[in-house]
Every structure is written in C-alpha cells, then in structure tokens.
Design a protein around this motif. Structure first.
Motif, mmCIF file in Angstrom:
data_model
loop_
_atom_site.group_PDB
_atom_site.id
_atom_site.type_symbol
_atom_site.label_atom_id
_atom_site.label_comp_id
_atom_site.label_asym_id
_atom_site.label_seq_id
_atom_site.Cartn_x
_atom_site.Cartn_y
_atom_site.Cartn_z
ATOM 1 N N ASN A 134 0.821 -1.210 0.000
ATOM 2 C CA ASN A 134 0.000 0.000 0.000
ATOM 3 C C ASN A 134 0.858 1.263 0.000
ATOM 4 O OD1 ASN A 134 -2.211 -1.652 0.029
ATOM 5 N ND2 ASN A 134 -2.340 -1.659 2.251
ATOM 6 N N HIS A 135 2.000 1.191 0.663
ATOM 7 C CA HIS A 135 2.900 2.345 0.624
ATOM 8 C C HIS A 135 3.370 2.573 -0.814
ATOM 9 C CE1 HIS A 135 6.622 4.722 1.227
ATOM 10 N NE2 HIS A 135 5.810 5.347 2.052
ATOM 11 N N ALA A 136 3.690 1.488 -1.511
ATOM 12 C CA ALA A 136 4.141 1.612 -2.907
ATOM 13 C C ALA A 136 3.010 2.142 -3.799
ATOM 14 C CB ALA A 136 4.626 0.258 -3.418
ATOM 15 N N ILE A 137 1.783 1.699 -3.557
ATOM 16 C CA ILE A 137 0.625 2.231 -4.309
ATOM 17 C C ILE A 137 0.579 3.751 -4.141
ATOM 18 C CG2 ILE A 137 -1.917 2.404 -4.218
ATOM 19 C CD1 ILE A 137 -1.918 -0.634 -3.582
ATOM 20 N N GLY A 138 0.818 4.196 -2.925
ATOM 21 C CA GLY A 138 0.782 5.627 -2.632
ATOM 22 C C GLY A 138 1.832 6.398 -3.415
ATOM 23 N N ARG A 139 3.027 5.810 -3.541
ATOM 24 C CA ARG A 139 4.089 6.497 -4.283
ATOM 25 C C ARG A 139 3.680 6.680 -5.743
ATOM 26 N NH1 ARG A 139 8.117 3.712 -5.261
ATOM 27 N NH2 ARG A 139 7.900 1.864 -3.971
ATOM 28 N N HIS A 140 3.074 5.653 -6.329
ATOM 29 C CA HIS A 140 2.671 5.757 -7.737
ATOM 30 C C HIS A 140 1.484 6.702 -7.904
ATOM 31 C CE1 HIS A 140 5.566 2.737 -8.766
ATOM 32 N NE2 HIS A 140 5.006 1.841 -7.955
ATOM 33 N N GLU A 343 1.002 -1.714 -6.763
ATOM 34 C CA GLU A 343 2.315 -1.536 -6.119
ATOM 35 C C GLU A 343 3.440 -1.492 -7.149
ATOM 36 O OE1 GLU A 343 0.505 -4.293 -5.844
ATOM 37 O OE2 GLU A 343 1.750 -6.106 -5.939
ATOM 38 N N ARG A 344 3.158 -1.966 -8.374
ATOM 39 C CA ARG A 344 4.214 -1.962 -9.396
ATOM 40 C C ARG A 344 4.090 -0.792 -10.363
ATOM 41 N NH1 ARG A 344 5.013 -8.283 -11.178
ATOM 42 N NH2 ARG A 344 5.203 -9.118 -9.063
ATOM 43 N N GLY A 345 3.094 0.038 -10.184
ATOM 44 C CA GLY A 345 2.910 1.181 -11.073
ATOM 45 C C GLY A 345 1.461 1.298 -11.510
ATOM 46 N N VAL A 346 1.217 2.204 -12.446
ATOM 47 C CA VAL A 346 -0.144 2.451 -12.930
ATOM 48 C C VAL A 346 -0.272 1.790 -14.294
ATOM 49 C CG1 VAL A 346 -1.843 4.229 -13.513
ATOM 50 C CG2 VAL A 346 -0.156 4.654 -11.703
#
Ligand code: MRU
Length: 366
Positions: A134-140, A343-346
C-alpha cells in the motif's frame, strides 16, 4: 497511522501472544474500541459481522484466523475445518481466498507440530507485506496527484473517494487513501470529497474519521452528490479501492462505485482504482462473474448514529413492511476506469495493462 498520536494498525498480535487484537470498526466514529480475538470462530465472526472489513484486512484477519485455529487443533482435519469456516465469511473480496489458499498451502506442507509458529509467521508476513504494497501504491498514485497539482498552483486537488479504502480497510496506509496521505504529507494541498456510502456509511463513519485524525481537509457528501460535484468542476479525480479485479480489468467495489464511474466518464473526470496485487483474481476473465454479496435488509431500513445526549442508537427509516434489497458491491467495467494504481505502477484496466505489470500471470484460458 496514528490515533491520538499513537501508531495503530487495525489488526495486531496481542502483547501476551495469546490472541489477536483488532479495532472494532462497527463502533467508529463515536467510540474507539479494541477487541481480542482468541479463537478461529472469533476471527470468522469479526469478518462476517464487519468488525473488520475492507478486502486486504479481511485477508489479513483470515491469516490470523488460521493461526488461532492451529492453536486449537493443528491436525490436517483442524486445517480443513479452519479453511472451511473462514472462506465462507464474505464472498466478494478475493483477498480472503488468496490468504487462505496461501496459508493452507504453507501449513499443509509441514508437520502439525510446526504449524502454530508457521501460521503466526505467515500472518505477520501477510500484514507487513500489505503495508509495504500500500505504501508503494501511494508512491505511484502521488505522481498522478502531483501532475494535477502542477496544473492548478496554490489550489487544492479535489479527490472524490467512495466507501473506505483507507488504512482501516488494510493493514496500513489504505489503497485509495495512500496517495492522498502521501500527497498531504508532502505538502500538496489536497481536499477529499467523502461519499457517505449508504447503507453502512463506511465513508461517513470511517474515511471521514481517518482523514480527520490525519488532518486531511475533507467534506462528507451524500452518495447522490458526486455527479453534481463533477458537473461543476469540483472534482479533479476519483480514486476508489476494490474488492476484486478480474483479469480483463473490471473492478468490483462497494455498491455505488459504478454510478460514480459513469458520472466521471460523462464529465471527463479521471477515475482511478487503487489495489494491491492480491486483489487481482487471475481466474476470472469477466467482472460480471464476481460474486456479489447480498447483506441484510436491516442495513437499509435502519441507520445507527449518536443522539444529542451522546448515546448510540439505531432508528428505522422505512415504512414497516416495505421490503429492502441490499447488494453490497457492484462491478465497474474496465472501459470506465482510467487506470489501475498498483504496487508496481499504474496500468490500463485491460488484460494487456495488467499483464504489462504482472507478466508472471496469465489470464484464465491462456
Ligand atoms: O463492505 P466493506 O466495507 O468490506 O467494503 C470495502 C470496500 O468496498 C473497499 O473499497 C475495498 O474493500 C477496498 S479496501 C482497500
């Protein structure tokens, strides 16, 4: 995330190592109450009665439920019984099946005597991984918000969200809210339109509570207001969560999501869906095949709240005898989704889009 300055997750192993503790989400926003789950039956009840809810948190609770079950009976029979009792708790969020399948595979491969410790390690891993995803989702998602913010300097970015895909629905950060929290924390002015989300009011009760706790400017609106807000140019983008994404990019989410996506489409408002990869159901090619939970009519005919004297009560709002229907989720077709934030991008909400980020998976039938 913090509650009154204290960091919390919505689920954790009790300090005495004898139980799991949860925030009872049926008591929010008017009372902050934690509950101990001591048996697998407690875990199943917590999911079914929605003390915990939200797709990733349902999966995490099921993982801890396996640990509680192994403490009671770590035999093969005990494992089958635990799986069978947890899998039927809620039908739509695929994270439940994902966690139980992975947990069962791990535990059935080892001796019963080792299963209690292995189940605890597995549950801890599911939780920590969810927080990381979820943190990675936030970054993207933050990049999308940054792009919009750059086009309206000094003005807040207005995000509309539906239901609660916040940290309460996950182990941390939330999915739809992770880009929002990260934008707010990095100083981007942001404002959230919070759909109340009848019948259970997860937006009004939970998302508003979360955002308020974190100091994110927000406004609660009735579910029917979203289209009007979009027509008036008051929504820059929508971000929702999802309970299950089929391999063609259709998404199932809280009832009413489809109507928001239609309104967004009609008004040229980007409509994003945020999800960790355990929410993708690679076995389904068509979102219309996702099982939609039907819940009790009483959730429609009655509404709980706080009275002026501070007591909590539920009142009946429909005529006696009027039947009510309560489908809990709907399916938004991929064509209405601007992009999936993972988490890997959009990526595009399409088989090719999903495969571009998750090449190790193949859609059903391939
Ligand atoms: O019925 P609920 O409250 O479990 O529904 C929750 C949702 O619809 C969320 O949007 C979804 O599970 C995503 S949670 C990150």
């Amino acid at each position: 995330m913090k509650v009154n300055g204290t960091p919390y997750r919505p689920i954790w192993q009790a300090a005495d190592g004898e139980a799991v503790e949860i925030i009872d989400q049926t008591r929010l926003p008017h009372a902050f109450v934690t509950e101990r789950l001591s048996t697998a039956a407690d875990a199943a009840h917590a999911i079914k009665a929605m003390l915990v809810r939200g797709a990733p948190l349902i999966g995490a609770t099921a993982a801890w439920g396996l640990w509680l079950a192994m403490r009671e009976d770590s035999s093969d029979t005990g494992l089958v019984r635990a799986y069978d009792s947890l899998i039927v708790t809620r039908p739509t969020a695929v994270n439940l099946r994902w966690a139980l399948d992975a947990g069962r595979a791990k535990l059935s491969a080892i001796a019963p005597a080792d299963r209690v410790d292995a189940a605890a390690a597995f549950a801890r891993h599911v939780c920590d991984e969810d927080a990381d995803l979820n943190h990675a989702i936030g970054r993207h998602g933050l990049e999308i918000i940054k792009d919009i913010a750059a086009k309206k300097p000094g003005e807040p970015v207005n995000v509309l969200t539906h239901c609660n895909a916040g940290w309460l629905a996950t182990v941390d950060w939330g999915t739809a809210t992770s880009p929002i929290y990260q934008a707010h924390d990095s100083g981007i002015p942001i404002h959230v339109w919070v759909d109340e989300t009848r019948p259970r009011n997860q937006g009004a009760f939970l998302t508003a509570w979360e955002l308020q706790n974190h100091g994110v400017p927000h406004t609660v609106i009735v579910d029917n207001a979203g289209g009007h807000m979009m027509q008036r140019g008051l929504v820059d983008l929508c971000i929702t969560g999802t309970d299950r994404v089929s391999a063609n990019g259709d998404i199932a989410n809280k009832i009413g999501t489809y109507l928001k996506a239609l309104a967004a489409h009609d008004n040229g408002v980007p409509f994003y869906v945020a999800l960790p990869s355990p929410t993708i159901d690679w076995t389904l090619d068509d979102g219309m095949d996702i099982e939609i939970e039907e819940r009790s009519a009483s959730e429609v005919t009655r509404i709980p709240g706080r009275l002026d004297d501070g007591s909590i009560a539920a009142v009946t709002i429909t005529p006696d005898g009027s039947p009510a229907a309560n489908p809990a989720f709907d399916v938004t077709p991929a064509r209405l989704v601007t992009g999936l934030i993972t988490e890997r991008g959009v990526c595009a909400a399409s088989p090719d889009g999903l495969r571009s980020l998750f090449p190790e998976h193949r859609a059903a039938g391939e």
